[in-house]
Design an enzyme around this catalytic site. Structure first.
Site, mmCIF file in Angstrom:
data_model
loop_
_atom_site.group_PDB
_atom_site.id
_atom_site.type_symbol
_atom_site.label_atom_id
_atom_site.label_comp_id
_atom_site.label_asym_id
_atom_site.label_seq_id
_atom_site.Cartn_x
_atom_site.Cartn_y
_atom_site.Cartn_z
ATOM 1 N N MET A 24 28.711 65.776 48.984
ATOM 2 C CA MET A 24 28.791 64.854 50.304
ATOM 3 C C MET A 24 27.670 63.431 50.032
ATOM 4 O O MET A 24 27.537 63.192 50.644
ATOM 5 C CB MET A 24 29.561 64.781 51.565
ATOM 6 C CG MET A 24 30.277 66.275 51.711
ATOM 7 S SD MET A 24 31.449 65.754 52.577
ATOM 8 C CE MET A 24 30.219 66.600 54.069
ATOM 9 N N LEU A 27 21.559 63.373 49.527
ATOM 10 C CA LEU A 27 20.806 64.203 48.836
ATOM 11 C C LEU A 27 19.254 64.849 48.961
ATOM 12 O O LEU A 27 18.859 63.974 49.919
ATOM 13 C CB LEU A 27 21.554 64.662 47.504
ATOM 14 C CG LEU A 27 22.179 63.754 47.053
ATOM 15 C CD1 LEU A 27 22.539 63.303 45.721
ATOM 16 C CD2 LEU A 27 23.063 64.548 47.388
ATOM 17 N N HIS A 28 18.914 66.170 48.817
ATOM 18 C CA HIS A 28 17.902 66.940 50.039
ATOM 19 C C HIS A 28 17.497 67.974 48.530
ATOM 20 O O HIS A 28 18.038 68.257 47.703
ATOM 21 C CB HIS A 28 17.972 67.621 50.600
ATOM 22 C CG HIS A 28 19.144 68.190 51.003
ATOM 23 N ND1 HIS A 28 19.400 69.369 50.878
ATOM 24 C CD2 HIS A 28 19.902 67.893 51.778
ATOM 25 C CE1 HIS A 28 20.108 69.710 50.874
ATOM 26 N NE2 HIS A 28 20.868 69.117 52.219
ATOM 27 N N GLU A 29 16.337 67.849 48.991
ATOM 28 C CA GLU A 29 15.403 69.269 47.708
ATOM 29 C C GLU A 29 16.555 70.251 47.187
ATOM 30 O O GLU A 29 16.744 70.937 46.433
ATOM 31 C CB GLU A 29 14.356 69.901 47.999
ATOM 32 C CG GLU A 29 13.488 70.354 46.730
ATOM 33 C CD GLU A 29 14.101 69.413 45.179
ATOM 34 O OE1 GLU A 29 13.990 70.581 44.644
ATOM 35 O OE2 GLU A 29 13.889 68.445 45.436
ATOM 36 N N GLY A 30 17.843 70.410 48.330
ATOM 37 C CA GLY A 30 19.138 71.901 48.296
ATOM 38 C C GLY A 30 20.610 71.556 46.994
ATOM 39 O O GLY A 30 19.611 72.407 46.499
ATOM 40 N N HIS A 31 19.882 69.986 47.104
ATOM 41 C CA HIS A 31 20.970 69.607 46.498
ATOM 42 C C HIS A 31 20.353 69.183 45.244
ATOM 43 O O HIS A 31 20.883 69.740 43.657
ATOM 44 C CB HIS A 31 21.597 68.206 46.578
ATOM 45 C CG HIS A 31 22.135 67.903 47.451
ATOM 46 N ND1 HIS A 31 22.457 67.656 49.358
ATOM 47 C CD2 HIS A 31 23.208 68.628 48.119
ATOM 48 C CE1 HIS A 31 22.873 67.677 49.837
ATOM 49 N NE2 HIS A 31 24.068 68.340 49.307
ATOM 50 N N GLU A 150 24.417 78.656 48.643
ATOM 51 C CA GLU A 150 24.910 79.839 49.327
ATOM 52 C C GLU A 150 24.521 79.230 50.500
ATOM 53 O O GLU A 150 25.014 80.068 51.842
ATOM 54 C CB GLU A 150 23.719 81.099 48.935
ATOM 55 C CG GLU A 150 24.380 81.644 47.397
ATOM 56 C CD GLU A 150 23.619 82.889 47.372
ATOM 57 O OE1 GLU A 150 22.295 83.006 48.297
ATOM 58 O OE2 GLU A 150 23.848 83.656 46.918
ATOM 59 N N SER A 190 19.184 70.628 54.874
ATOM 60 C CA SER A 190 20.726 70.916 55.388
ATOM 61 C C SER A 190 20.735 68.968 55.572
ATOM 62 O O SER A 190 19.868 68.814 55.800
ATOM 63 C CB SER A 190 21.364 71.059 56.134
ATOM 64 O OG SER A 190 22.312 70.511 56.992
ATOM 65 N N ARG A 192 22.626 67.851 57.513
ATOM 66 C CA ARG A 192 22.730 67.122 58.916
ATOM 67 C C ARG A 192 20.848 67.470 59.387
ATOM 68 O O ARG A 192 21.082 67.209 60.955
ATOM 69 C CB ARG A 192 23.437 68.118 59.485
ATOM 70 C CG ARG A 192 24.473 67.405 59.472
ATOM 71 C CD ARG A 192 26.089 68.752 60.455
ATOM 72 N NE ARG A 192 27.308 67.939 60.324
ATOM 73 C CZ ARG A 192 28.312 68.267 58.955
ATOM 74 N NH1 ARG A 192 28.013 69.321 58.135
ATOM 75 N NH2 ARG A 192 29.342 67.701 58.958
HETATM 76 O O1 PAF Z 1 29.463 71.888 50.881
HETATM 77 C C1 PAF Z 1 29.651 70.112 50.868
HETATM 78 O O2 PAF Z 1 28.675 68.975 50.880
HETATM 79 C C2 PAF Z 1 31.221 69.971 51.080
HETATM 80 O O3 PAF Z 1 31.523 70.806 51.784
HETATM 81 C C3 PAF Z 1 32.040 69.550 49.826
HETATM 82 C C4 PAF Z 1 32.065 71.155 48.757
HETATM 83 C C5 PAF Z 1 31.081 68.831 48.794
HETATM 84 C C6 PAF Z 1 34.023 69.578 49.629
HETATM 85 O O4 PAF Z 1 33.525 68.276 50.624
#
Ligand code: PAF
Length: 282
Positions: A24, A27-31, A150, A190, A192
């Site tokens: 969504m 983005l951060h280092e987790g992504h 996870e 996260s 958030r």
């Molecule tokens: O984990 C997320 O960022 C969201 O729930 C996802 C999997 C992209 C679905 O909108």
């Protein structure tokens, strides 16, 4: 790296059988770690950025969810991503948002997303929206593998079961779980976290501390008490702090199966979740 907003452009031959990281944004280092994991598999990588309205409850943070496309692209560019899919709400939900919400509410979900009385109870419309959008994204992107953190363990289990239950739709798509990435002090990364007021940042560490402390317990009841005590001591409002069967997410009934500790708390106006593998028995 190209930015794609028209789903038709996803059928380009160079994206065939891609490794897919749905996000969504914000983005951060987790992504970043999901993309690195995907890159190690050697497939072209597609990342989607779509703040999905159907997975937010009416009183949740859809409107204020951070939208940071420029910095997201700056993080992805050096990681060798082939395409960033940035669809409009109309491209994902061509029959309109009201119809999509109705469809999300009616979506048949695997038991793991309806029975455990965890996220499913605290956010009753959430998993319907997640299942709807992830299914739709899989249909459009047609990946060979998809990577999920996870950190959202219940979401990961939902997607695994959803795909396993409908091979006709998803073919041989593989879901690849990826470990939670933490700040140096233990806070799980996260999008958030950026909502956390400075005075709440220390209290937020109680989640990872609670998981760490519970790790020494041998019994579910002890682990749960240790987690609650730690969260209470930091003044957090606990929604749940439990140890469950890692596969079904139902209460632990024996000691032959892997278990998972799962926590959700409220801190000011922010809701935080975390989880960790445990080795405890009933
Ligand atoms: O984990 C997320 O960022 C969201 O729930 C996802 C999997 C992209 C679905 O909108």
């Amino acid at each position: 790296m190209r930015i794609v907003d028209d789903p038709k452009d996803l059928s380009a031959p160079d994206l065939c059988g891609c490794g897919f990281v749905p996000t969504m944004g914000a983005l951060h280092e987790g992504h970043g770690s999901l993309v690195r994991r995907a890159s190690a598999d050697g497939r072209p990588i597609v990342v989607s950025i779509f703040v999905n309205p159907t997975q937010f409850g009416p009183s949740e943070d859809y409107a204020r969810y951070p939208r940071t496309l420029d910095s997201d692209c700056a993080l992805l560019e050096p990681l060798g991503v082939a395409a960033v899919f940035v669809p409009s709400v109309e491209a994902i939900y061509p029959r309109g948002l009201e119809a999509a919400r109705t469809e999300a509410a009616a979506t048949q979900l695997p038991e793991v997303a309806t029975r455990p009385q965890l996220e499913d109870a605290c956010r009753p419309t959430h998993f319907g929206g997640v299942a709807l959008v992830v299914g739709r994204l899989f249909d459009l992107v047609r990946p060979g593998r998809a990577y999920f953190g996870e950190k959202d363990y219940q979401q990961l289990r939902l997607i695994e079961d959803m795909v396993a239950a409908d091979r006709g739709r998803y073919g041989s798509l593989e879901i690849v779980p990826c470990p939670t990435i933490r700040e140096r002090d233990g806070l799980a990364m996260s999008s958030r976290n950026r909502y956390l007021a400075p005075e709440h940042r220390d209290a937020a560490l109680a989640l990872s501390r609670a998981l760490q402390i519970a790790h020494s317990a041998q019994r579910v009841a002890t682990a749960e008490r240790l987690m609650r005590d730690t969260l209470d001591a930091h003044g957090l409002e606990t929604e749940y702090a439990v140890v469950r069967d890692a596969r079904t997410l139902m209460p632990v009934t024996g000691f032959e199966r892997p278990t998972r500790a799962l926590i959700a708390v409220r801190l000011g106006s922010t809701r935080l979740i975390d989880n960790a593998q445990m080795t405890v028995w009933r």
